[in-house]
Design a protein around this motif. Sequence first.
Motif, mmCIF file in Angstrom:
data_model
loop_
_atom_site.group_PDB
_atom_site.id
_atom_site.type_symbol
_atom_site.label_atom_id
_atom_site.label_comp_id
_atom_site.label_asym_id
_atom_site.label_seq_id
_atom_site.Cartn_x
_atom_site.Cartn_y
_atom_site.Cartn_z
ATOM 1 N N LEU A 77 9.123 3.600 1.887
ATOM 2 C CA LEU A 77 9.818 2.346 2.204
ATOM 3 C C LEU A 77 9.040 1.144 1.686
ATOM 4 C CD1 LEU A 77 10.998 3.042 5.869
ATOM 5 C CD2 LEU A 77 12.386 3.091 3.785
ATOM 6 N N VAL A 78 7.729 1.161 1.861
ATOM 7 C CA VAL A 78 6.901 0.037 1.410
ATOM 8 C C VAL A 78 6.947 -0.084 -0.102
ATOM 9 C CG1 VAL A 78 4.511 -0.788 1.241
ATOM 10 C CG2 VAL A 78 5.381 0.064 3.430
ATOM 11 N N MET A 79 6.756 1.030 -0.812
ATOM 12 C CA MET A 79 6.651 0.955 -2.279
ATOM 13 C C MET A 79 7.966 0.543 -2.929
ATOM 14 S SD MET A 79 6.418 4.934 -3.388
ATOM 15 C CE MET A 79 7.924 5.847 -3.737
ATOM 16 N N THR A 80 9.087 0.949 -2.350
ATOM 17 C CA THR A 80 10.371 0.594 -2.959
ATOM 18 C C THR A 80 10.723 -0.877 -2.737
ATOM 19 O OG1 THR A 80 11.565 1.419 -1.020
ATOM 20 C CG2 THR A 80 11.316 2.924 -2.899
ATOM 21 N N ARG A 116 0.041 2.628 -7.446
ATOM 22 C CA ARG A 116 -0.882 3.370 -6.577
ATOM 23 C C ARG A 116 -0.110 4.009 -5.417
ATOM 24 N NH1 ARG A 116 -4.486 -0.224 -6.495
ATOM 25 N NH2 ARG A 116 -3.631 -1.454 -4.791
ATOM 26 N N TYR A 117 0.781 3.228 -4.800
ATOM 27 C CA TYR A 117 1.563 3.748 -3.676
ATOM 28 C C TYR A 117 2.485 4.881 -4.117
ATOM 29 C CZ TYR A 117 0.089 -0.436 -1.089
ATOM 30 O OH TYR A 117 -0.634 -1.417 -0.472
ATOM 31 N N VAL A 118 3.063 4.757 -5.307
ATOM 32 C CA VAL A 118 3.922 5.826 -5.828
ATOM 33 C C VAL A 118 3.109 7.100 -6.003
ATOM 34 C CG1 VAL A 118 5.256 6.579 -7.847
ATOM 35 C CG2 VAL A 118 5.630 4.304 -6.894
ATOM 36 N N SER A 119 1.907 6.978 -6.531
ATOM 37 C CA SER A 119 1.049 8.154 -6.691
ATOM 38 C C SER A 119 0.732 8.769 -5.344
ATOM 39 C CB SER A 119 -0.253 7.779 -7.407
ATOM 40 O OG SER A 119 -0.009 7.447 -8.742
ATOM 41 N N TRP A 120 0.346 7.946 -4.383
ATOM 42 C CA TRP A 120 0.031 8.464 -3.050
ATOM 43 C C TRP A 120 1.247 9.126 -2.421
ATOM 44 C CZ3 TRP A 120 -2.786 3.553 -0.811
ATOM 45 C CH2 TRP A 120 -4.009 3.381 -1.466
ATOM 46 N N HIS A 121 2.416 8.525 -2.599
ATOM 47 C CA HIS A 121 3.662 9.086 -2.067
ATOM 48 C C HIS A 121 3.910 10.479 -2.646
ATOM 49 C CE1 HIS A 121 7.791 8.945 -0.505
ATOM 50 N NE2 HIS A 121 8.209 9.337 -1.700
ATOM 51 N N LYS A 122 3.706 10.602 -3.945
ATOM 52 C CA LYS A 122 3.891 11.907 -4.603
ATOM 53 C C LYS A 122 2.867 12.912 -4.095
ATOM 54 C CE LYS A 122 5.814 10.075 -8.880
ATOM 55 N NZ LYS A 122 5.672 10.023 -10.340
ATOM 56 N N TRP A 123 1.632 12.485 -3.936
ATOM 57 C CA TRP A 123 0.591 13.397 -3.446
ATOM 58 C C TRP A 123 0.918 13.873 -2.034
ATOM 59 C CZ3 TRP A 123 -4.211 9.957 -4.973
ATOM 60 C CH2 TRP A 123 -4.267 9.848 -6.359
ATOM 61 N N LEU A 124 1.408 12.968 -1.213
ATOM 62 C CA LEU A 124 1.815 13.363 0.141
ATOM 63 C C LEU A 124 2.954 14.375 0.079
ATOM 64 C CD1 LEU A 124 1.667 9.896 1.926
ATOM 65 C CD2 LEU A 124 0.252 11.887 2.460
ATOM 66 N N GLY A 125 3.925 14.130 -0.800
ATOM 67 C CA GLY A 125 5.056 15.049 -0.932
ATOM 68 C C GLY A 125 4.622 16.433 -1.383
ATOM 69 N N VAL A 126 3.737 16.491 -2.365
ATOM 70 C CA VAL A 126 3.246 17.797 -2.841
ATOM 71 C C VAL A 126 2.463 18.491 -1.736
ATOM 72 C CG1 VAL A 126 1.712 18.932 -4.510
ATOM 73 C CG2 VAL A 126 3.250 17.109 -5.275
ATOM 74 N N PRO A 161 8.711 -5.422 -5.805
ATOM 75 C CA PRO A 161 9.434 -5.604 -7.077
ATOM 76 C C PRO A 161 8.529 -5.332 -8.276
ATOM 77 C CG PRO A 161 8.936 -7.735 -6.076
ATOM 78 C CD PRO A 161 8.464 -6.682 -5.112
ATOM 79 N N GLY A 162 9.133 -4.837 -9.336
ATOM 80 C CA GLY A 162 8.405 -4.625 -10.589
ATOM 81 C C GLY A 162 7.447 -3.445 -10.527
ATOM 82 N N LEU A 163 6.571 -3.395 -11.518
ATOM 83 C CA LEU A 163 5.569 -2.334 -11.599
ATOM 84 C C LEU A 163 4.185 -2.950 -11.457
ATOM 85 C CD1 LEU A 163 6.898 0.007 -14.433
ATOM 86 C CD2 LEU A 163 6.737 0.490 -11.989
ATOM 87 N N THR A 164 3.787 -3.205 -10.251
ATOM 88 C CA THR A 164 2.471 -3.778 -9.994
ATOM 89 C C THR A 164 1.463 -2.637 -9.840
ATOM 90 O OG1 THR A 164 2.713 -3.725 -7.596
ATOM 91 C CG2 THR A 164 3.573 -5.677 -8.739
ATOM 92 N N PRO A 165 0.175 -2.942 -9.973
ATOM 93 C CA PRO A 165 -0.831 -1.904 -9.730
ATOM 94 C C PRO A 165 -0.728 -1.308 -8.325
ATOM 95 C CG PRO A 165 -1.838 -3.747 -10.885
ATOM 96 C CD PRO A 165 -0.432 -4.170 -10.518
ATOM 97 N N ALA A 166 -0.448 -2.141 -7.340
ATOM 98 C CA ALA A 166 -0.308 -1.638 -5.966
ATOM 99 C C ALA A 166 0.873 -0.676 -5.861
ATOM 100 C CB ALA A 166 -0.138 -2.790 -4.983
ATOM 101 N N LYS A 167 1.998 -1.036 -6.451
ATOM 102 C CA LYS A 167 3.173 -0.171 -6.389
ATOM 103 C C LYS A 167 2.891 1.163 -7.075
ATOM 104 C CE LYS A 167 8.126 0.048 -7.123
ATOM 105 N NZ LYS A 167 9.333 -0.744 -7.366
ATOM 106 N N ALA A 183 3.883 9.476 7.083
ATOM 107 C CA ALA A 183 3.130 8.654 6.130
ATOM 108 C C ALA A 183 3.892 8.508 4.812
ATOM 109 C CB ALA A 183 1.751 9.268 5.885
ATOM 110 N N ALA A 184 4.442 9.607 4.308
ATOM 111 C CA ALA A 184 5.196 9.555 3.047
ATOM 112 C C ALA A 184 6.447 8.702 3.202
ATOM 113 C CB ALA A 184 5.555 10.965 2.585
ATOM 114 N N PHE A 185 7.113 8.812 4.344
ATOM 115 C CA PHE A 185 8.325 8.039 4.600
ATOM 116 C C PHE A 185 8.003 6.537 4.611
ATOM 117 C CE2 PHE A 185 11.507 6.082 7.371
ATOM 118 C CZ PHE A 185 12.681 6.537 6.798
#
Length: 182
Positions: free
Chosen positions: A27-30, A41-51, A33-39, A21-23
């Motif tokens: 890939l999706v979040m990167t 959110r995905y970055v936060s979820w990615h970090k939570w998965l990693g932790v 482009p730019g800093l959208t609300p969706a991106k 899921a994190a992988f």
Amino acid sequence: MQRYTIPAIVLHWLIALLIVAAFVLGLVMTDIPGLTPAKLRYVSWHKWLGVTVLGLAVLRLLWRLGHRPPALPASTPAWQQGAAHGLHALLYVLIFAVPLSGYAFSLAAGVKVVYLGVFELPVLFGPDPALKPVLRAVHYWLDMSLAAAVALHLAAALKHQFVDRDGLLARMLPFAPTKENP
């Protein structure tokens, strides 16, 4: 054939699913482009998965230190036993290194990691514009190495299941019968 313990099986599959899921999320979040609300959110979820993966990996390692895994079949050639042990060691190293490198990358970027939006992880060092691209590359290549190691691990498990037919895969499947317990 002896099976892994239930805690080892649960931790194995939970960590595996979270890594996938994190992988995928990475890939999706990167690709956004730019800093959208969706991106964001995905970055936060990615970090939570990693932790979460890191925390579960600590539990898995502690469990593993107190519980030896089942022995490989006596028919397994010595080189395959060595390769299996080496790959498992590499997987453990990468399962720790990937989230730790992501955490360091986040800190170098000047972005705190707030687990589940509630628990702020310690800030071990401040923003570092020179270190940020290095840690981004380290995180990326460690992640690609983990993906390759997981693919090799999966290929080996499938080889044991469909070529060798030695029942090795059933030792780690939650509900699969073993040769002794059909």
